[in-house]
Design a protein around this motif. Sequence first.
Motif, PDB file in Angstrom:
ATOM      1  N   SER A 100       2.864  -4.491   6.706  1.00 46.58           N
ATOM      2  CA  SER A 100       3.503  -4.310   6.721  1.00 46.58           C
ATOM      3  C   SER A 100       3.804  -4.043   5.302  1.00 46.58           C
ATOM      4  O   SER A 100       5.056  -3.575   4.885  1.00 46.58           O
ATOM      5  CB  SER A 100       4.662  -5.525   7.401  1.00 46.58           C
ATOM      6  OG  SER A 100       4.461  -6.899   6.825  1.00 46.58           O
ATOM      7  N   GLY A 101       2.878  -4.465   4.200  1.00 43.95           N
ATOM      8  CA  GLY A 101       3.525  -4.333   3.217  1.00 43.95           C
ATOM      9  C   GLY A 101       3.426  -5.008   2.389  1.00 43.95           C
ATOM     10  O   GLY A 101       3.557  -5.075   0.996  1.00 43.95           O
ATOM     11  N   SER A 102       3.784  -6.535   2.671  1.00 43.11           N
ATOM     12  CA  SER A 102       4.191  -7.850   1.903  1.00 43.11           C
ATOM     13  C   SER A 102       2.775  -8.445   1.447  1.00 43.11           C
ATOM     14  O   SER A 102       1.208  -8.082   2.313  1.00 43.11           O
ATOM     15  CB  SER A 102       4.783  -8.287   2.864  1.00 43.11           C
ATOM     16  OG  SER A 102       4.157  -9.325   4.216  1.00 43.11           O
ATOM     17  N   ALA A 103       3.181  -9.749   0.846  1.00 45.10           N
ATOM     18  CA  ALA A 103       1.423  -9.520  -0.210  1.00 45.10           C
ATOM     19  C   ALA A 103       1.418 -10.958   0.515  1.00 45.10           C
ATOM     20  O   ALA A 103       2.323 -11.799   1.062  1.00 45.10           O
ATOM     21  CB  ALA A 103       2.314  -9.894  -1.407  1.00 45.10           C
ATOM     22  N   LYS A 104       0.406 -11.836   0.871  1.00 47.57           N
ATOM     23  CA  LYS A 104      -0.351 -12.481   1.475  1.00 47.57           C
ATOM     24  C   LYS A 104      -1.124 -13.523   0.565  1.00 47.57           C
ATOM     25  O   LYS A 104      -2.440 -13.038  -0.134  1.00 47.57           O
ATOM     26  CB  LYS A 104      -0.713 -12.265   2.552  1.00 47.57           C
ATOM     27  CG  LYS A 104      -1.201 -13.699   3.292  1.00 47.57           C
ATOM     28  CD  LYS A 104      -1.313 -13.241   5.205  1.00 47.57           C
ATOM     29  CE  LYS A 104      -2.310 -13.644   5.664  1.00 47.57           C
ATOM     30  NZ  LYS A 104      -3.108 -13.759   6.164  1.00 47.57           N
ATOM     31  N   ILE A 105      -1.004 -15.050   0.398  1.00 49.59           N
ATOM     32  CA  ILE A 105      -2.409 -15.458  -0.525  1.00 49.59           C
ATOM     33  C   ILE A 105      -2.684 -16.471   0.123  1.00 49.59           C
ATOM     34  O   ILE A 105      -2.837 -16.373   1.131  1.00 49.59           O
ATOM     35  CB  ILE A 105      -0.908 -16.356  -1.627  1.00 49.59           C
ATOM     36  CG1 ILE A 105      -0.420 -16.450  -2.676  1.00 49.59           C
ATOM     37  CG2 ILE A 105      -2.557 -17.444  -2.401  1.00 49.59           C
ATOM     38  CD1 ILE A 105       0.300 -17.393  -3.036  1.00 49.59           C
ATOM     39  N   VAL A 106      -4.206 -15.860  -0.264  1.00 48.68           N
ATOM     40  CA  VAL A 106      -5.798 -16.725   0.503  1.00 48.68           C
ATOM     41  C   VAL A 106      -6.674 -17.161  -0.424  1.00 48.68           C
ATOM     42  O   VAL A 106      -6.913 -16.787  -1.008  1.00 48.68           O
ATOM     43  CB  VAL A 106      -6.921 -14.742   1.497  1.00 48.68           C
ATOM     44  CG1 VAL A 106      -7.957 -15.877   2.152  1.00 48.68           C
ATOM     45  CG2 VAL A 106      -5.062 -14.052   2.269  1.00 48.68           C
TER      46      VAL A 106
ATOM     47  N   PHE B  49      -1.175  -7.631 -10.789  1.00 49.04           N
ATOM     48  CA  PHE B  49      -0.479  -8.825 -11.522  1.00 49.04           C
ATOM     49  C   PHE B  49       0.565  -9.223  -9.691  1.00 49.04           C
ATOM     50  O   PHE B  49       1.101  -8.559  -9.105  1.00 49.04           O
ATOM     51  CB  PHE B  49       0.276  -9.124 -12.229  1.00 49.04           C
ATOM     52  CG  PHE B  49       1.918  -9.891 -12.636  1.00 49.04           C
ATOM     53  CD1 PHE B  49       1.382 -11.256 -13.003  1.00 49.04           C
ATOM     54  CD2 PHE B  49       2.932  -9.807 -11.754  1.00 49.04           C
ATOM     55  CE1 PHE B  49       2.015 -11.945 -13.652  1.00 49.04           C
ATOM     56  CE2 PHE B  49       3.417 -11.551 -12.108  1.00 49.04           C
ATOM     57  CZ  PHE B  49       3.845 -11.790 -13.178  1.00 49.04           C
ATOM     58  N   ALA B  50      -0.212 -10.329  -9.324  1.00 46.97           N
ATOM     59  CA  ALA B  50       0.891 -10.134  -7.889  1.00 46.97           C
ATOM     60  C   ALA B  50       1.121 -12.096  -7.656  1.00 46.97           C
ATOM     61  O   ALA B  50       0.542 -13.318  -8.656  1.00 46.97           O
ATOM     62  CB  ALA B  50       0.081 -10.200  -7.150  1.00 46.97           C
ATOM     63  N   ALA B  51       2.232 -12.836  -7.207  1.00 47.10           N
ATOM     64  CA  ALA B  51       2.664 -14.385  -6.854  1.00 47.10           C
ATOM     65  C   ALA B  51       2.323 -14.770  -8.322  1.00 47.10           C
ATOM     66  O   ALA B  51       2.159 -16.403  -8.571  1.00 47.10           O
ATOM     67  CB  ALA B  51       1.058 -14.705  -5.652  1.00 47.10           C
ATOM     68  N   GLY B  52       3.032 -13.997  -9.256  1.00 43.90           N
ATOM     69  CA  GLY B  52       2.915 -14.849 -11.143  1.00 43.90           C
ATOM     70  C   GLY B  52       1.727 -15.282 -11.622  1.00 43.90           C
ATOM     71  O   GLY B  52       1.447 -15.760 -12.633  1.00 43.90           O
ATOM     72  N   VAL B  53       0.949 -14.340 -11.259  1.00 39.69           N
ATOM     73  CA  VAL B  53      -0.904 -15.094 -11.416  1.00 39.69           C
ATOM     74  C   VAL B  53      -1.256 -13.094 -11.710  1.00 39.69           C
ATOM     75  O   VAL B  53      -1.136 -12.899 -11.152  1.00 39.69           O
ATOM     76  CB  VAL B  53      -1.671 -14.812 -10.368  1.00 39.69           C
ATOM     77  CG1 VAL B  53      -2.826 -15.556 -11.366  1.00 39.69           C
ATOM     78  CG2 VAL B  53      -1.418 -16.620 -10.256  1.00 39.69           C
ATOM     79  N   LEU B  54      -1.757 -12.776 -12.878  1.00 41.89           N
ATOM     80  CA  LEU B  54      -2.475 -12.527 -13.574  1.00 41.89           C
ATOM     81  C   LEU B  54      -4.319 -11.793 -12.684  1.00 41.89           C
ATOM     82  O   LEU B  54      -4.587 -12.841 -13.603  1.00 41.89           O
ATOM     83  CB  LEU B  54      -2.809 -11.245 -15.537  1.00 41.89           C
ATOM     84  CG  LEU B  54      -2.951 -10.025 -16.038  1.00 41.89           C
ATOM     85  CD1 LEU B  54      -2.972  -9.145 -15.118  1.00 41.89           C
ATOM     86  CD2 LEU B  54      -3.636 -10.299 -17.176  1.00 41.89           C
TER      87      LEU B  54
END
Length: 64
Positions: A8-14, A47-52
């Motif tokens: 769906s294009g949303s981010a997921k932390i693995v 940059f994703a989930a507040g992390v570079l």
Amino acid sequence: MVIARTQSGSAKIVPMAPGETWTHQIIVSELFDLSKPGVYTIQAKRFAAGVLFKSNIVRVTVTR
């Protein structure tokens, strides 16, 4: 930790274990003009989930 995209294009932390690697292919010549000879320095940053996140630096030499 890797930020992956769902269908769906949303981010997921693995989560990743220490020493584990993640590979994603980017065809740089489709994004940038590398037709002129020279040395190019490439580093992916995201940059994703507040992390570079930064990749290793790669130097590519174009000879013709």
